[in-house]
Design a protein around this motif. Structure first.
Motif, short mmCIF file in Angstrom:
data_model
loop_
_atom_site.label_atom_id
_atom_site.label_comp_id
_atom_site.label_asym_id
_atom_site.label_seq_id
_atom_site.Cartn_x
_atom_site.Cartn_y
_atom_site.Cartn_z
N LYS A 17 -7.16 56.63 75.55
CA LYS A 17 -8.17 57.42 74.60
C LYS A 17 -8.02 56.71 73.13
O LYS A 17 -8.83 56.15 72.40
N SER A 18 -6.75 56.75 72.75
CA SER A 18 -6.19 56.14 71.53
C SER A 18 -6.80 54.65 71.20
O SER A 18 -7.20 54.22 70.37
N PHE A 19 -6.63 53.83 72.60
CA PHE A 19 -6.74 52.76 72.40
C PHE A 19 -8.41 52.06 72.03
O PHE A 19 -8.79 51.43 71.30
N LEU A 20 -9.44 53.18 72.77
CA LEU A 20 -10.62 52.91 72.63
C LEU A 20 -11.26 53.40 71.41
O LEU A 20 -12.17 52.87 70.91
N ASP A 28 -13.93 60.93 69.68
CA ASP A 28 -13.55 62.10 70.76
C ASP A 28 -14.64 63.27 70.68
O ASP A 28 -14.76 63.85 69.41
N LEU A 29 -15.04 63.37 71.66
CA LEU A 29 -16.19 64.73 71.77
C LEU A 29 -15.30 65.94 71.85
O LEU A 29 -16.15 66.86 71.85
N GLY A 30 -14.38 65.91 72.15
CA GLY A 30 -13.43 67.42 72.08
C GLY A 30 -13.55 67.82 73.58
O GLY A 30 -14.14 67.06 74.58
N ALA A 37 -10.48 63.21 78.98
CA ALA A 37 -10.96 62.90 77.66
C ALA A 37 -12.60 62.54 77.64
O ALA A 37 -12.86 62.11 78.87
N PHE A 38 -13.26 62.79 76.53
CA PHE A 38 -14.54 62.66 76.66
C PHE A 38 -14.75 61.81 75.11
O PHE A 38 -14.56 62.45 74.18
N GLN A 40 -17.43 59.04 72.82
CA GLN A 40 -18.88 58.64 72.60
C GLN A 40 -18.88 57.50 71.73
O GLN A 40 -18.10 57.30 70.69
N ASP A 41 -19.81 56.55 71.85
CA ASP A 41 -19.86 55.31 71.15
C ASP A 41 -21.01 55.48 69.95
O ASP A 41 -21.79 56.53 70.14
N ASP A 42 -21.56 54.70 69.20
CA ASP A 42 -22.41 54.99 68.23
C ASP A 42 -23.92 54.99 68.87
O ASP A 42 -24.84 55.25 68.16
N GLU A 43 -24.13 54.50 69.99
CA GLU A 43 -25.42 54.45 70.59
C GLU A 43 -25.60 55.53 71.73
O GLU A 43 -26.49 55.75 72.28
N GLY A 44 -24.55 56.49 71.81
CA GLY A 44 -24.80 57.61 72.64
C GLY A 44 -24.15 57.57 73.95
O GLY A 44 -24.00 58.65 74.65
N LEU A 45 -23.57 56.46 74.43
CA LEU A 45 -22.75 56.31 75.52
C LEU A 45 -21.58 57.27 75.74
O LEU A 45 -20.88 57.22 74.63
N VAL A 46 -21.60 58.27 76.53
CA VAL A 46 -20.35 58.99 76.75
C VAL A 46 -19.45 58.30 77.87
O VAL A 46 -19.91 58.13 79.03
N LEU A 47 -18.39 58.04 77.52
CA LEU A 47 -17.21 57.51 78.29
C LEU A 47 -16.22 58.56 78.68
O LEU A 47 -15.73 59.12 77.90
N SER A 48 -16.17 59.03 79.89
CA SER A 48 -15.24 60.16 80.25
C SER A 48 -14.12 59.28 80.90
O SER A 48 -14.26 58.34 81.50
#
Length: 112
Positions: A17-20, A28-30, A37-38, A40-48
């Motif tokens: 999580k810290s690396f990304l 971090d979406l909390g 961990a969840f 999100q990028d600036d385009e709305g992609l959610v990476l879990s």
């Protein structure tokens, strides 16, 4: 249709999580903990990310962060090196690119 969610199994959630967040600006979406961990990028992609055991991605599996310029690729590479990450210099391949093994065990490509 746009891809807007990716899930990764990782060996250690917090360092991944810290690396990304540090190198690619994910937020971090909390709602996470030491096992998930969840982001999100600036385009709305959610990476879990979920902690897993015996993770074995195929040899060619990776996630990528396409940059706007070679200078941006060089900058990320230099920041990683300055922070002590073992990363090779970018090279000309299918673009100006480098790969790095992220904490948590997955491969990341940075390219333009």
């Amino acid at each position: 249709m746009r891809l807007n969610h990716v899930n990764l199994a990782v060996t250690d959630v917090e360092p991944a999580k810290s690396f990304l967040m540090t190198y690619f600006g994910l937020r971090d979406l909390g709602g996470g903990n030491k096992n998930m961990a969840f982001l999100q990028d600036d385009e709305g992609l959610v990476l879990s990310m979920f902690k897993g055991k015996d993770i074995a991605y195929p040899a060619t599996f990776h996630i990528g962060f396409i940059q706007a310029s070679e200078a941006a690729v060089d900058d990320i590479n230099a920041r990683m090196k300055a922070d002590g990450i073992d990363v090779a210099a970018p090279e000309r391949s299918h673009g100006w690119t480098f790969y790095v093994r992220a904490p948590g065990g997955f491969l990341v490509e940075v390219l333009c």
